[in-house]
Design a protein around this motif. Structure first.
Motif, PDB file in Angstrom:
ATOM      1  N   GLN A  24     -16.027   9.994   2.967  1.00 44.06           N
ATOM      2  CA  GLN A  24     -15.090  10.757   3.786  1.00 44.06           C
ATOM      3  C   GLN A  24     -15.653  10.970   5.193  1.00 44.06           C
ATOM      4  OE1 GLN A  24     -13.319  14.306   2.121  1.00 44.06           O
ATOM      5  NE2 GLN A  24     -13.327  13.472   0.036  1.00 44.06           N
ATOM      6  N   ALA A  25     -16.976  10.880   5.330  1.00 44.14           N
ATOM      7  CA  ALA A  25     -17.625  11.110   6.622  1.00 44.14           C
ATOM      8  C   ALA A  25     -17.447   9.955   7.584  1.00 44.14           C
ATOM      9  CB  ALA A  25     -19.124  11.381   6.412  1.00 44.14           C
ATOM     10  N   THR A  26     -17.225   8.736   7.060  1.00 43.98           N
ATOM     11  CA  THR A  26     -17.180   7.557   7.926  1.00 43.98           C
ATOM     12  C   THR A  26     -15.899   6.734   7.798  1.00 43.98           C
ATOM     13  OG1 THR A  26     -18.200   6.093   6.284  1.00 43.98           O
ATOM     14  CG2 THR A  26     -19.702   7.313   7.762  1.00 43.98           C
ATOM     15  N   LYS A  27     -15.105   7.027   6.772  1.00 48.56           N
ATOM     16  CA  LYS A  27     -13.903   6.231   6.468  1.00 48.56           C
ATOM     17  C   LYS A  27     -14.273   4.773   6.181  1.00 48.56           C
ATOM     18  CE  LYS A  27     -11.108   8.963   9.745  1.00 48.56           C
ATOM     19  NZ  LYS A  27     -12.100   9.229  10.791  1.00 48.56           N
ATOM     20  N   LEU A  28     -15.477   4.546   5.719  1.00 49.95           N
ATOM     21  CA  LEU A  28     -15.994   3.221   5.383  1.00 49.95           C
ATOM     22  C   LEU A  28     -16.601   3.273   3.987  1.00 49.95           C
ATOM     23  CD1 LEU A  28     -17.778   2.486   8.772  1.00 49.95           C
ATOM     24  CD2 LEU A  28     -15.857   1.157   7.855  1.00 49.95           C
ATOM     25  N   PRO A  29     -16.881   2.115   3.373  1.00 46.62           N
ATOM     26  CA  PRO A  29     -17.554   2.147   2.075  1.00 46.62           C
ATOM     27  C   PRO A  29     -18.808   3.003   2.120  1.00 46.62           C
ATOM     28  CG  PRO A  29     -16.814  -0.075   2.541  1.00 46.62           C
ATOM     29  CD  PRO A  29     -16.548   0.727   3.789  1.00 46.62           C
ATOM     30  N   TYR A  30     -18.984   3.826   1.085  1.00 46.66           N
ATOM     31  CA  TYR A  30     -20.200   4.637   0.978  1.00 46.66           C
ATOM     32  C   TYR A  30     -21.383   3.700   0.785  1.00 46.66           C
ATOM     33  CZ  TYR A  30     -23.754   7.598  -1.176  1.00 46.66           C
ATOM     34  OH  TYR A  30     -24.944   8.226  -1.484  1.00 46.66           O
ATOM     35  N   LYS A  52     -13.889   8.379 -10.155  1.00 45.71           N
ATOM     36  CA  LYS A  52     -13.700   9.833 -10.099  1.00 45.71           C
ATOM     37  C   LYS A  52     -14.915  10.561 -10.671  1.00 45.71           C
ATOM     38  CE  LYS A  52      -8.638  10.138 -10.157  1.00 45.71           C
ATOM     39  NZ  LYS A  52      -7.441  10.506 -10.959  1.00 45.71           N
ATOM     40  N   GLU A  53     -15.448  10.034 -11.763  1.00 46.09           N
ATOM     41  CA  GLU A  53     -16.637  10.631 -12.377  1.00 46.09           C
ATOM     42  C   GLU A  53     -17.834  10.560 -11.420  1.00 46.09           C
ATOM     43  OE1 GLU A  53     -19.376   9.758 -16.283  1.00 46.09           O
ATOM     44  OE2 GLU A  53     -17.219   9.363 -16.446  1.00 46.09           O
ATOM     45  N   PHE A  54     -17.990   9.415 -10.761  1.00 45.72           N
ATOM     46  CA  PHE A  54     -19.062   9.224  -9.788  1.00 45.72           C
ATOM     47  C   PHE A  54     -18.900  10.214  -8.627  1.00 45.72           C
ATOM     48  CE2 PHE A  54     -20.742   6.882  -5.991  1.00 45.72           C
ATOM     49  CZ  PHE A  54     -22.070   6.782  -6.397  1.00 45.72           C
ATOM     50  N   GLY A  55     -17.664  10.367  -8.162  1.00 42.28           N
ATOM     51  CA  GLY A  55     -17.390  11.289  -7.064  1.00 42.28           C
ATOM     52  C   GLY A  55     -17.753  12.720  -7.403  1.00 42.28           C
ATOM     53  N   LYS A  56     -17.473  13.131  -8.641  1.00 48.89           N
ATOM     54  CA  LYS A  56     -17.802  14.495  -9.070  1.00 48.89           C
ATOM     55  C   LYS A  56     -19.313  14.716  -9.069  1.00 48.89           C
ATOM     56  CE  LYS A  56     -13.716  15.261 -11.974  1.00 48.89           C
ATOM     57  NZ  LYS A  56     -13.206  15.341 -13.369  1.00 48.89           N
ATOM     58  N   LYS A  57     -20.069  13.713  -9.514  1.00 49.28           N
ATOM     59  CA  LYS A  57     -21.535  13.831  -9.519  1.00 49.28           C
ATOM     60  C   LYS A  57     -22.074  13.950  -8.097  1.00 49.28           C
ATOM     61  CE  LYS A  57     -22.349  11.222 -13.807  1.00 49.28           C
ATOM     62  NZ  LYS A  57     -22.856   9.941 -14.369  1.00 49.28           N
ATOM     63  N   MET A  58     -21.498  13.176  -7.175  1.00 48.82           N
ATOM     64  CA  MET A  58     -21.994  13.169  -5.799  1.00 48.82           C
ATOM     65  C   MET A  58     -21.693  14.474  -5.079  1.00 48.82           C
ATOM     66  SD  MET A  58     -23.528  10.327  -5.669  1.00 48.82           S
ATOM     67  CE  MET A  58     -23.822   9.837  -3.979  1.00 48.82           C
ATOM     68  N   ILE A  59     -20.641  15.195  -5.508  1.00 48.53           N
ATOM     69  CA  ILE A  59     -20.311  16.488  -4.892  1.00 48.53           C
ATOM     70  C   ILE A  59     -21.477  17.465  -5.056  1.00 48.53           C
ATOM     71  CG2 ILE A  59     -18.849  18.544  -5.161  1.00 48.53           C
ATOM     72  CD1 ILE A  59     -16.471  16.688  -5.555  1.00 48.53           C
ATOM     73  N   GLU A  60     -22.239  17.311  -6.135  1.00 49.29           N
ATOM     74  CA  GLU A  60     -23.394  18.190  -6.362  1.00 49.29           C
ATOM     75  C   GLU A  60     -24.382  18.103  -5.201  1.00 49.29           C
ATOM     76  OE1 GLU A  60     -25.054  17.167 -10.155  1.00 49.29           O
ATOM     77  OE2 GLU A  60     -23.144  17.423 -11.202  1.00 49.29           O
ATOM     78  N   ASP A  61     -24.468  16.940  -4.576  1.00 48.67           N
ATOM     79  CA  ASP A  61     -25.339  16.758  -3.411  1.00 48.67           C
ATOM     80  C   ASP A  61     -24.574  16.882  -2.100  1.00 48.67           C
ATOM     81  OD1 ASP A  61     -27.702  16.294  -4.878  1.00 48.67           O
ATOM     82  OD2 ASP A  61     -27.139  14.194  -5.202  1.00 48.67           O
ATOM     83  N   LEU A  65     -16.752  11.871  -1.320  1.00 47.12           N
ATOM     84  CA  LEU A  65     -16.272  10.492  -1.419  1.00 47.12           C
ATOM     85  C   LEU A  65     -14.783  10.446  -1.699  1.00 47.12           C
ATOM     86  CD1 LEU A  65     -19.124   8.967  -3.642  1.00 47.12           C
ATOM     87  CD2 LEU A  65     -18.985   9.010  -1.143  1.00 47.12           C
ATOM     88  N   MET A  66     -14.219   9.255  -1.557  1.00 41.99           N
ATOM     89  CA  MET A  66     -12.843   9.001  -1.985  1.00 41.99           C
ATOM     90  C   MET A  66     -12.800   7.587  -2.540  1.00 41.99           C
ATOM     91  SD  MET A  66     -11.157   8.822   1.822  1.00 41.99           S
ATOM     92  CE  MET A  66     -11.902   7.839   3.128  1.00 41.99           C
ATOM     93  N   GLY A  67     -11.859   7.333  -3.400  1.00 39.70           N
ATOM     94  CA  GLY A  67     -11.750   6.009  -4.007  1.00 39.70           C
ATOM     95  C   GLY A  67     -10.705   5.157  -3.311  1.00 39.70           C
ATOM     96  N   MET A  68     -11.043   3.900  -3.081  1.00 34.15           N
ATOM     97  CA  MET A  68     -10.090   2.948  -2.487  1.00 34.15           C
ATOM     98  C   MET A  68      -9.856   1.815  -3.474  1.00 34.15           C
ATOM     99  SD  MET A  68      -9.209   4.004   0.582  1.00 34.15           S
ATOM    100  CE  MET A  68      -8.778   2.607   1.606  1.00 34.15           C
ATOM    101  N   LYS A  69      -8.579   1.552  -3.739  1.00 34.64           N
ATOM    102  CA  LYS A  69      -8.226   0.491  -4.684  1.00 34.64           C
ATOM    103  C   LYS A  69      -8.057  -0.830  -3.938  1.00 34.64           C
ATOM    104  CE  LYS A  69      -4.655  -0.659  -8.126  1.00 34.64           C
ATOM    105  NZ  LYS A  69      -3.389  -0.214  -8.729  1.00 34.64           N
ATOM    106  N   TYR A  70      -8.696  -1.879  -4.444  1.00 29.67           N
ATOM    107  CA  TYR A  70      -8.562  -3.214  -3.857  1.00 29.67           C
ATOM    108  C   TYR A  70      -7.999  -4.176  -4.890  1.00 29.67           C
ATOM    109  CZ  TYR A  70     -11.015  -2.387   0.545  1.00 29.67           C
ATOM    110  OH  TYR A  70     -11.350  -1.948   1.797  1.00 29.67           O
ATOM    111  N   GLU A  71      -7.050  -4.987  -4.451  1.00 30.61           N
ATOM    112  CA  GLU A  71      -6.508  -6.041  -5.308  1.00 30.61           C
ATOM    113  C   GLU A  71      -7.209  -7.358  -4.988  1.00 30.61           C
ATOM    114  OE1 GLU A  71      -2.303  -6.108  -4.788  1.00 30.61           O
ATOM    115  OE2 GLU A  71      -2.019  -4.087  -5.589  1.00 30.61           O
ATOM    116  N   LYS A  72      -7.120  -8.286  -5.923  1.00 28.95           N
ATOM    117  CA  LYS A  72      -7.847  -9.562  -5.804  1.00 28.95           C
ATOM    118  C   LYS A  72      -7.592 -10.275  -4.483  1.00 28.95           C
ATOM    119  CE  LYS A  72      -8.622 -13.840  -8.412  1.00 28.95           C
ATOM    120  NZ  LYS A  72      -8.238 -14.616  -9.616  1.00 28.95           N
TER     121      LYS A  72
END
Length: 274
Positions: A24-30, A52-61, A65-72
């Motif tokens: 969320q800080a850069t609007k780019l891939p973490y 989402k699970e990964f994002g919840k863990k990272m909030i502790e620090d 984050l945010m998730g971006m969906k990519y198609e093939k």
């Protein structure tokens, strides 16, 4: 039973959809620097639940984050972005399994070396990477004493990379007067005028989409000579890590004195670009 690197590569190339951790800080891939390999990693997930699970863990620090969906069909552009920002590996997370894969084993980097220098697109992956790390840490909502990294060192590395880089500055030809050039600008919440500059063609394209703009390539030292009278600052990659350098900061970096911005006129000689 874990997943092999070959299986991970096939998934990263052929899976119909993947989910990418964005900062969320850069609007780019973490991007994370691995403590053992020192690889600069992006994180890619097989499911929305996994990210989402990964994002919840990272909030502790306090890492937001945010998730971006990519198609093939979008994978080539996405992997091109990773090359452009200096990432050299990805961590593939599929359920309980995770494995690191070198980016070169997933997708080839575009080769523009056969083009004549003037036609080669601008990329600044080292600058992008230092900007990403600095902004990810700077914008983490924590107290000064809680920081475990030296923010000053990260800033100094960013400044070194700024000074040795070239940038793209946007321009638009006035439709009523072809000899006149308009410079697009942005306004912040306070109403200050900010002039955009870009580290690479991908960042320029994000901003220029839908607008009739062209770009001039200039070294960092030439930016002060291009700043419009009413602009209080340059904003580097406004659609990316969004680094604002005001006239004083720009002058300190370059060791020059830059006059203050002119008072806003009723009709500023610039073209607004939201």
């Amino acid at each position: 039973m874990g997943i092999s690197k070959e299986e991970a590569i096939k998934e990263l190339q052929n899976r119909e959809t993947v989910f990418v951790a964005y900062s969320q800080a850069t609007k780019l891939p973490y991007v994370k620097c691995d403590e053992e390999t020192y690889n600069d990693q992006a994180w890619i997930f097989s499911t929305e639940e996994g990210i989402k699970e990964f994002g919840k863990k990272m909030i502790e620090d306090k890492i937001l984050l945010m998730g971006m969906k990519y198609e093939k069909k979008d994978y080539p552009r996405f992997y091109g972005t990773l090359y452009a920002i200096g990432v050299n590996s990805v961590v593939w997370v599929d359920g309980e399994n995770q494995i690191e894969v070198e980016l070169t084993r997933i997708a080839r980097q575009a080769d523009f070396s056969q083009l004549e220098p003037k036609k080669q697109p601008l990329f600044n992956s080292t600058l992008q990477l230092s900007g990403i790390y600095f902004m990810q840490e700077l914008r983490r909502p924590i107290k000064k004493e809680e920081r475990t990294v030296n923010l000053r060192e990260m800033e100094e590395e960013l400044i070194v990379n700024l000074k040795k880089s070239e940038f793209l500055v946007a321009m638009a030809t006035d439709p009523e007067d072809p000899t006149k050039v308009n410079i697009p600008y942005l306004k912040n919440k306070q109403g200050d005028i900010l002039q955009p500059a870009f580290t690479d063609v991908m960042e320029f394209d994000k901003f220029a989409r839908g607008k009739k703009l062209r770009a001039a390539k200039v070294p960092f030292a030439k930016l002060p000579g291009l700043i419009i009278n009413q602009a209080k600052a340059f904003v580097i990659n406004p659609m990316g890590f969004n680094l604002i350098l005001d006239r004083v900061q720009l002058g300190k970096i370059l060791g020059v004195e830059i006059p203050p911005a002119a008072a806003p006129a009723e009709s500023a000689p610039a073209e607004a670009a939201a």
